[in-house]
Scaffold this active site. Sequence first.
Site, mmCIF file in Angstrom:
data_model
loop_
_atom_site.group_PDB
_atom_site.id
_atom_site.type_symbol
_atom_site.label_atom_id
_atom_site.label_comp_id
_atom_site.label_asym_id
_atom_site.label_seq_id
_atom_site.Cartn_x
_atom_site.Cartn_y
_atom_site.Cartn_z
ATOM 1 N N GLY A 38 4.947 4.220 2.141
ATOM 2 C CA GLY A 38 6.124 4.969 1.721
ATOM 3 C C GLY A 38 6.019 5.361 0.265
ATOM 4 N N HIS A 59 0.839 -1.192 0.000
ATOM 5 C CA HIS A 59 0.000 0.000 0.000
ATOM 6 C C HIS A 59 0.876 1.245 0.000
ATOM 7 C CE1 HIS A 59 -3.141 2.879 1.040
ATOM 8 N NE2 HIS A 59 -3.997 1.958 0.637
ATOM 9 N N HIS A 60 0.477 2.238 -0.813
ATOM 10 C CA HIS A 60 1.307 3.428 -1.010
ATOM 11 C C HIS A 60 1.471 4.235 0.274
ATOM 12 C CE1 HIS A 60 3.542 6.208 -3.309
ATOM 13 N NE2 HIS A 60 2.895 6.106 -4.437
ATOM 14 N N SER A 61 0.588 4.056 1.241
ATOM 15 C CA SER A 61 0.718 4.793 2.496
ATOM 16 C C SER A 61 1.960 4.376 3.278
ATOM 17 C CB SER A 61 -0.530 4.584 3.360
ATOM 18 O OG SER A 61 -0.685 3.211 3.697
#
Length: 476
Positions: free
Chosen positions: A142, A138-140
Amino acid sequence: MGDGESSSGGQPLSPAARLFHAPRINCYIIAFMGCKTKINPDVVKAGLEQTLLKHPRFSSKLVVDCGKKKWRRTTVNLEDHVIIPDLDPEVDFPDQFLEDYISNLTRNPMDLSKPLWELHLLNMKTSDAEAVGVFRIHHSMGDGASLVSLLLACTRKTSDPEAVPSVPVKKRAGSTNSGGFWWLFIAVWSGLRLIWNTLVDMLVFMATIVFLKDTKTPIKGSPGVELNTKKFVHGTVNLDDIKLVKNALNMTINDVILGITQAGLSRYLNRKYDLGAKQGESNIPKNIRLRTAILVNLRPTAGIQDLADMMAKGSRTRWGNLIGYILLPFSIALQEDPLDYVRQAKATIDRKKLSLEAILTFVCAELVLRIFGVKVAAAITHRILFNTTMAVSSLIGPLEEISFYGHPMAYLAPSVYGHPQALTLHFQHYSEKMTIALAVDPNVIPDPHQLCDDLQESLKLIKDAVLKEELIKDVV
């Protein structure tokens, strides 16, 4: 991973991380690792235990505490994260099967009750690998550059199993301060250009939020594109060909990459419009507005050695999303001279380098997040991305061949999905090759392999033009 930390406390999500959990900007990073041998799952799991699980993000789950989202350390069960599908080794059309398998992953969100990453191990021979590993993160957790660097920190040189990969270091531009009137004049002139370019870029940025949209072309997504299933394809070109053009025209690799992109898109769109023009004439309508949104991480990416030390020794290093935007216009037209594509791209990039657009867009995004909250910030981000056509990124990779927990790698192809655009291009350097990875909405771009071929053919035409005009001067 102490029990106290598992039951209470936690680290608050950064503003950008909260943004990536908004419903319309729910983004994932996906990375394909082609291996030259079959993958041994037990060896990979043992390697993950000693490296990736020691990174706080990969051993923390998302929790909501008093209305605030936080990362909280937890015990990781690798069986929940390493997925080994039961595959038919004699499957027909393995490349197509792999594309369909990965495409199906984009239909399903991740389980928020565990750390937001997974690794799929597919022991299936494809046209360019004996087996494939697929990370979905998930992009959250990094930014893309940091996460790819972290994955590379889990690898070692094939020639030296104890050594982390070496990557090229960007050279700093030398000082042009020669003193006297001319240096003062150039400094003042550059300062004035910086102010003017920044002002113009921010006005265009604000206009893009409010009303300025790209032309509706055959590669422009429709409303809801972020929710559609995505398809991923990749191709490989010779890095030496890119360097040949770079050195001959005295530019950077990124200049050449964007020139290739501009040329490939022009070839593809010329075929798509097909207005009945004569052979060799352009079908492309004039004055097409086609822009790429480039997300710039303003935090210096930690080095591979630093990340390896962090996982091995528990040392600290910077981490997180500090993201600004650059809106880069492409000139879409058929050029008689293929070198014009890269010359135009270089001129555009040189102008953008003399602008504070990325920094100011980051500051504006931070202010909107803090004052108006995630919903408003997500709506603005969605409008910016949807009103442009595509996203492009490129990453420097290892200089030599590497192995992922003892498995020699044939290629690395990272990408992203979940944002409101129908096309994302990513250029990944690895050893003597450059991988071109495409993420597309197949409802908009049903033939991504053709677009990938056009990009590869464009590099060939540009290289041939350099050789024809005898522009090479002691190219190394």
